[in-house]
Design a protein around this motif. Structure first.
Motif, PDB file in Angstrom:
ATOM      1  N   ARG A 115       1.043  -1.098  -0.035  1.00 55.37           N
ATOM      2  CA  ARG A 115       0.072  -0.129   0.070  1.00 55.37           C
ATOM      3  C   ARG A 115       0.820   1.209  -0.056  1.00 55.37           C
ATOM      4  O   ARG A 115       1.477   1.736   1.043  1.00 55.37           O
ATOM      5  N   VAL A 116       0.891   1.739  -1.132  1.00 50.56           N
ATOM      6  CA  VAL A 116       1.696   3.082  -1.189  1.00 50.56           C
ATOM      7  C   VAL A 116       0.823   4.308  -1.690  1.00 50.56           C
ATOM      8  O   VAL A 116       0.213   4.159  -2.694  1.00 50.56           O
TER       9      VAL A 116
ATOM     10  N   VAL B  47       9.531   1.401  -0.167  1.00 52.21           N
ATOM     11  CA  VAL B  47       9.192   0.136  -0.717  1.00 52.21           C
ATOM     12  C   VAL B  47      10.607  -0.183  -1.928  1.00 52.21           C
ATOM     13  O   VAL B  47      11.353  -1.361  -1.843  1.00 52.21           O
ATOM     14  N   LEU B  48      10.864   0.755  -2.379  1.00 47.98           N
ATOM     15  CA  LEU B  48      11.973   0.652  -3.404  1.00 47.98           C
ATOM     16  C   LEU B  48      13.478   0.793  -2.614  1.00 47.98           C
ATOM     17  O   LEU B  48      14.348  -0.331  -3.182  1.00 47.98           O
ATOM     18  N   SER B  49      13.419   1.012  -1.500  1.00 46.22           N
ATOM     19  CA  SER B  49      14.716   0.661  -0.656  1.00 46.22           C
ATOM     20  C   SER B  49      15.033  -0.645  -0.306  1.00 46.22           C
ATOM     21  O   SER B  49      15.965  -1.190  -0.558  1.00 46.22           O
TER      22      SER B  49
ATOM     23  N   TRP C 111       6.350  11.400  -7.488  1.00 44.34           N
ATOM     24  CA  TRP C 111       7.528  11.769  -8.145  1.00 44.34           C
ATOM     25  C   TRP C 111       8.714  10.879  -8.240  1.00 44.34           C
ATOM     26  O   TRP C 111       9.402  10.777  -9.269  1.00 44.34           O
ATOM     27  N   PRO C 112       9.050   9.939  -7.308  1.00 46.16           N
ATOM     28  CA  PRO C 112      10.111   9.008  -7.367  1.00 46.16           C
ATOM     29  C   PRO C 112       9.807   7.973  -8.494  1.00 46.16           C
ATOM     30  O   PRO C 112      10.831   7.765  -9.083  1.00 46.16           O
ATOM     31  N   ALA C 113       8.664   7.552  -8.806  1.00 45.04           N
ATOM     32  CA  ALA C 113       8.151   6.682 -10.075  1.00 45.04           C
ATOM     33  C   ALA C 113       8.453   7.419 -11.342  1.00 45.04           C
ATOM     34  O   ALA C 113       9.341   6.829 -12.022  1.00 45.04           O
ATOM     35  N   VAL C 114       8.218   8.613 -11.345  1.00 40.14           N
ATOM     36  CA  VAL C 114       8.232   9.531 -12.629  1.00 40.14           C
ATOM     37  C   VAL C 114       9.914   9.594 -12.846  1.00 40.14           C
ATOM     38  O   VAL C 114      10.386   9.439 -13.909  1.00 40.14           O
TER      39      VAL C 114
END
Length: 184
Positions: free
Chosen positions: A27-28, A37-39, A104-107
């Motif tokens: 859940r993000v 999650v990416l970490s 923004w991190p995904a983009v």
């Protein structure tokens, strides 16, 4: 045999990206949650990079051993491997921005992947031109437009994240810019 070997290496190197899958049911809803999650994927990313490089080195060695009369330089071969590395990351960055394009991190990860793939492609083209002693310079216009749209996308991700990916539509102007250059 060479074609089969190349295909198996390509398939194995492409499948490695599966290890970078996002956790099911995560859940993000914020940039900080997505970064967390990416970490958690950093160990998988490290193994992915190591495995890709090892397979790339093995493929280069195999190609050198079997195609000694038609061999390219090691710098060109490694440039191709690096370009393919960024290409194999496209499914992950696309899935990331597809799920979390309002963050923004995904983009920015998608943009970074796009930029790295574009720059590595440009390097491959330049090395090939130099290797074949082709005096014609590699066209930079499409590269500049792609880099500009990726950077614009990142900027928009902080201001209007829901619209940030639309920046890539500006790549559609490249043919018109080329036409303008031909008219000069």
């Amino acid at each position: 045999m060479d074609a089969l070997t190349d295909g198996v290496f390509a398939f194995a190197m492409t499948l490695l990206v599966i290890s970078l899958d996002l956790p099911a049911g995560a859940r993000v809803s914020s940039a900080s949650q997505l970064l967390a999650v990416l970490s958690d994927l950093q160990d998988n990313l490290l193994v992915y990079v190591i495995s890709f490089v090892v397979l790339g080195a093995r493929w280069i060695r195999n190609a050198k051993d079997h195609d000694s009369d038609v061999w390219c330089s090691y710098s060109y071969a490694w440039a191709v491997i690096m370009h393919l590395f960024f290409i194999t990351l496209v499914p992950f960055s696309t899935k990331l921005v597809g799920l979390y394009g309002d963050l923004w991190p995904a983009v920015c990860i998608y943009a970074a992947n796009t930029i790295c793939a574009a720059l590595s492609s440009w390097r491959v083209a330049n090395l090939l031109a130099a290797q074949e002693n082709v005096p014609k310079p590699v066209d930079k216009l499409d590269l500049i437009v792609l880099l500009a749209t990726a950077l614009l996308s990142c900027v928009l991700a902080f201001v209007a994240p829901g619209y940030s990916m639309y920046a890539y539509l500006l790549n559609g102007v490249s043919p018109f810019l080329h036409r303008g250059q031909q008219d000069d």
